[in-house]
Design a protein around this motif. Structure first.
Motif, mmCIF file in Angstrom:
data_model
loop_
_atom_site.group_PDB
_atom_site.id
_atom_site.type_symbol
_atom_site.label_atom_id
_atom_site.label_comp_id
_atom_site.label_asym_id
_atom_site.label_seq_id
_atom_site.Cartn_x
_atom_site.Cartn_y
_atom_site.Cartn_z
ATOM 1 N N ARG A 234 0.824 -1.210 0.000
ATOM 2 C CA ARG A 234 0.000 0.000 0.000
ATOM 3 C C ARG A 234 0.859 1.262 0.000
ATOM 4 N NH1 ARG A 234 -2.745 1.198 4.093
ATOM 5 N NH2 ARG A 234 -4.417 2.284 2.968
ATOM 6 N N ARG A 235 2.072 1.177 0.552
ATOM 7 C CA ARG A 235 2.949 2.356 0.638
ATOM 8 C C ARG A 235 4.354 1.985 0.157
ATOM 9 N NH1 ARG A 235 0.299 1.781 5.191
ATOM 10 N NH2 ARG A 235 2.170 1.044 6.266
ATOM 11 N N LEU A 296 8.290 9.078 4.081
ATOM 12 C CA LEU A 296 7.802 7.937 3.306
ATOM 13 C C LEU A 296 8.548 6.665 3.676
ATOM 14 C CD1 LEU A 296 7.485 9.653 -0.192
ATOM 15 C CD2 LEU A 296 5.594 8.846 1.234
ATOM 16 N N GLU A 299 7.342 4.976 6.883
ATOM 17 C CA GLU A 299 6.025 4.337 6.829
ATOM 18 C C GLU A 299 5.898 3.316 5.703
ATOM 19 O OE1 GLU A 299 3.216 7.495 6.518
ATOM 20 O OE2 GLU A 299 3.626 8.276 8.545
ATOM 21 N N ALA A 300 6.945 3.143 4.901
ATOM 22 C CA ALA A 300 6.864 2.236 3.755
ATOM 23 C C ALA A 300 6.673 0.797 4.210
ATOM 24 C CB ALA A 300 8.130 2.357 2.919
ATOM 25 N N ASP A 301 5.784 0.091 3.513
ATOM 26 C CA ASP A 301 5.642 -1.342 3.777
ATOM 27 C C ASP A 301 6.430 -2.178 2.759
ATOM 28 O OD1 ASP A 301 3.998 -0.787 1.630
ATOM 29 O OD2 ASP A 301 2.193 -1.713 2.477
ATOM 30 N N GLU A 323 8.601 0.691 9.720
ATOM 31 C CA GLU A 323 7.354 -0.084 9.676
ATOM 32 C C GLU A 323 7.646 -1.534 10.090
ATOM 33 O OE1 GLU A 323 3.557 -1.418 9.209
ATOM 34 O OE2 GLU A 323 4.230 0.669 9.186
ATOM 35 N N VAL A 366 -0.438 2.726 -7.522
ATOM 36 C CA VAL A 366 -0.711 2.958 -6.106
ATOM 37 C C VAL A 366 -2.000 3.750 -5.958
ATOM 38 C CG1 VAL A 366 1.743 2.898 -5.492
ATOM 39 C CG2 VAL A 366 0.675 5.088 -6.066
ATOM 40 N N TYR A 370 -2.423 8.016 -1.704
ATOM 41 C CA TYR A 370 -0.976 7.945 -1.446
ATOM 42 C C TYR A 370 -0.237 8.935 -2.352
ATOM 43 C CZ TYR A 370 3.625 5.730 -0.720
ATOM 44 O OH TYR A 370 4.939 5.471 -0.410
ATOM 45 N N TYR A 374 2.021 12.212 -0.885
ATOM 46 C CA TYR A 374 3.442 12.505 -1.087
ATOM 47 C C TYR A 374 3.630 13.681 -2.038
ATOM 48 C CZ TYR A 374 3.873 9.715 -5.505
ATOM 49 O OH TYR A 374 3.779 9.212 -6.793
#
Length: 628
Positions: A234-235, A296, A299-301, A323, A366, A370, A374
């Motif tokens: 998602r990120r 970013l 929080e990035a997955d 994360e 995406v 999102y 950004y």
């Protein structure tokens, strides 16, 4: 009967020079010389060998005269990087200090995975008299010379002790130089008596030889797994490293970003992989990165590393990717780097791998929320850049960031900006608006003071029609100004922007942050109590540059600086713009570090500054994690 093989009688040095003149690389159907020229400073050990051979060869292998052996390697590295590692320079030195002066440059080349061929002279192989001038005597090993110091910083090392041994050694040297995975400094140590020895060489040794640089594609199963990971994220965030540039993969990265909407952050080596104004470009990442990119990253997955080595500046010393469930997909031509951080590895050429990912992700993008988030953060960061660059009073002394702002307002896509050490790399990584693929030239793998001036010469040799700017602080200028003479002698036109702030500003800030109270970082007279807190030293670096043959333009204010930079850009000779700056902390809006960097602080101390610094260190270090 078969005719006897054709041979040619040449000395070892003559044969090596002839061999180097016939080596080529080829990628995507484009061919270029592998060894474009040979830098040299002569003394005993190479004057009657390689020196004589270069003289005899004429223009077959062009010769370039240097003033400092380390600087010659820096110039060669600048050239190789500008040539996307497809063409390199050789560097020849005498034995003794000429050879050991190569070590720093060799380390820089190997750390940054950039090709350079080192040809240091060596002591006699036949040992007619020992010790000879400059010979290191090692009581426990008769076959050791100072050139052995180059072993740990070379990707390939050989000592040619017999003429016939040159053939396999030279072939292995070319293989490593042309290999995108193994490249770096290559050393062929050449005993001075062997250089001058004659041998009957097979003609085949001197035939044109092409070293093809491949573009390996990713494994199908690994690609499918990577696509699954991207579709499930998602990120996601892309980190573009130097491998994007080396592979000429910028257009493939743009197509990937256009298709997926995934934001792209860049390392120091990867900055410019996307233009600064591309919607997906979120700027530098890590300790010297932007607030946008680092937020970013936290929080990035899913982190997609493309051509990056993940140095501690990029990862904020293993504290940035916070994360809990974050995963990594690493696209890299080197398996060593592709497997870092417990990643799913795509061992492939960056351009080929990005094209494969884009094709396999057809239709995937995406979420709009999102992209909007950004995008808004990117716009907010640009306002901070404008504030740092701006100067309301043209008559005021500029700050360092305002120097960058004046240059930013002047350049176009064709300009190339070079830097390596001090506080400038941090400001450039955060603030510079890269407009083209090879505009931003930061050597930050080794961060070597003294790199900028000789590297500018190498870059200009590779790109003779592009304006080249070497951004140099007073500390790095004092390390290595000697190649100014080379630029003047050879008519190699570039501009030095010499920024005087009377000390080691970067290390001063680091010292203060770690409890060192800026000890030993200012260029000032020693006070009675032993501290260096007196008046600034009466050192005139502008006069020094002028004495070495450069045209110098002094700028005392923001307005004068703007005029000086414009004048220098149009100059037809090597030019220096000299400016004294205000300190960074006097400028409103100058962004501080956006992420941590691990520099250990004294665990016990009596001075309050060090005690406070240790407490702050412990808080930051608690955020480190292993990605497995």
């Amino acid at each position: 009967m078969n005719a006897a093989p054709t041979t040619r009688r040449l000395t070892v040095a003559q044969a090596l020079v002839e061999f180097l003149a016939h080596q080529y690389t080829e990628r995507d159907g484009r061919r270029q010389r592998l060894i474009g020229a040979c830098w040299g400073i002569f003394g005993h050990g190479n004057v009657a060998g390689i020196g004589q051979a270069l003289l005899e060869s004429g223009t077959a292998l062009p010769y370039l005269q240097g003033r400092n052996e380390q600087a010659m390697v820096h110039a060669a590295v600048g050239y190789a990087r500008q040539c996307d590692r497809l063409s390199a320079h050789a560097v020849t030195t005498s034995i003794g200090p000429g050879a050991t002066n190569l070590v720093t440059g060799a380390a820089l080349a190997t750390v940054n995975r950039l090709p350079v061929l080192l040809l240091p002279g060596d002591t006699f192989a036949t040992r007619p008299a020992e010790p000879v001038l400059q010979q290191l005597e090692v009581p426990h090993a008769g076959d050791v010379s100072v050139n052995d110091a180059l072993r740990p910083v070379s990707r390939y090392f050989d000592r040619v002790t017999r003429p016939e041994a040159l053939i396999p050694a030279a072939m292995q040297a070319m293989r490593v130089l042309a290999d995108p995975v193994d490249t770096g400094a290559v050393t062929l140590a050449l005993p001075q008596d062997v250089q001058a020895e004659a041998y009957d060489w097979p003609e085949e040794f001197f035939a044109d030889r092409v070293w093809r640089v491949p573009r390996p594609a990713p494994d199908a199963a690994a690609l499918a797994e990577a696509v699954w990971a991207v579709r499930g994220a998602r990120r996601p965030l892309v980190i573009a490293g130097g491998g994007v540039h080396h592979s000429e993969a910028e257009e493939a990265l743009r197509e990937f970003a256009d298709a997926t909407g995934i934001p792209v952050a860049s390392t120091q080596a990867g900055k410019g992989s996307l233009r600064h104004d591309h919607p997906c470009d979120v700027g530098g990442i890590g300790h010297t990165g932007t607030a946008t990119a680092n937020a970013l990253a936290r929080e990035a997955d899913l982190v997609i590393g493309v051509g990056t080595r993940y140095t501690d500046f990029t990862t904020a010393s293993a504290t940035l990717f916070a994360e809990p469930g974050v995963r990594f997909v690493n696209l890299n031509i080197a398996a060593f780097d592709a497997h870092k951080l417990g990643a799913l590895s795509l061992v492939a050429d960056a351009r080929a791998g990005l094209a494969a990912l884009t094709g396999a992700l057809a239709g995937h993008r995406v979420e709009k929320e999102y992209e909007a988030a950004y995008g808004a953060a990117k716009e907010e960061w640009e306002r901070r850049v404008d504030a740092a660059y701006g100067a309301a009073d043209a008559s005021a002394r500029p700050s360092q960031t305002q120097v960058l702002g004046a240059l930013d307002a002047l350049v176009d896509d064709s300009d190339i900006v070079i830097n390596a050490a001090g506080s400038l790399p941090g400001d450039l990584h955060k603030l510079w608006r890269a407009r083209s693929r090879r505009q931003y030239h930061l050597e930050y793998g080794y961060s070597c003071m003294g790199y900028e001036i000789p590297a500018a010469i190498g870059v200009r040799l590779a790109a003779p029609d592009r304006p080249v700017w070497a951004l140099v602080g007073d500390g790095t200028y004092l390390m290595n100004p000697t190649e100014i003479v080379t630029a003047v002698q050879e008519g190699i036109n570039f501009t030095i922007v010499l920024i005087q702030n009377h000390g080691y500003a970067s290390i001063g800030g680091l010292s203060e942050a770690t409890g060192g109270e800026r000890f030993g970082t200012a260029y000032r007279f020693r006070a009675g109590d032993g501290t260096y807190t007196g008046a600034p030293l009466p050192v005139d670096l502008a006069a020094n540059a002028a004495s070495l043959g450069m045209r110098v333009i002094r700028a005392a204010s923001v307005g004068e600086l703007r005029a000086a930079l414009a004048e220098a850009r149009g100059a037809n000779r090597p030019t220096c713009v000299y400016v004294e700056t205000e300190t960074a902390d006097t400028v409103p809006g100058a962004p501080e570090a956006q992420a941590w960097w691990d520099v250990p602080v004294a665990e016990t101390a009596t001075r309050p500054a060090a005690v406070a610094a240790r407490a702050a260190y412990d808080r930051q270090a608690a955020g480190r994690r292993r990605h497995l």
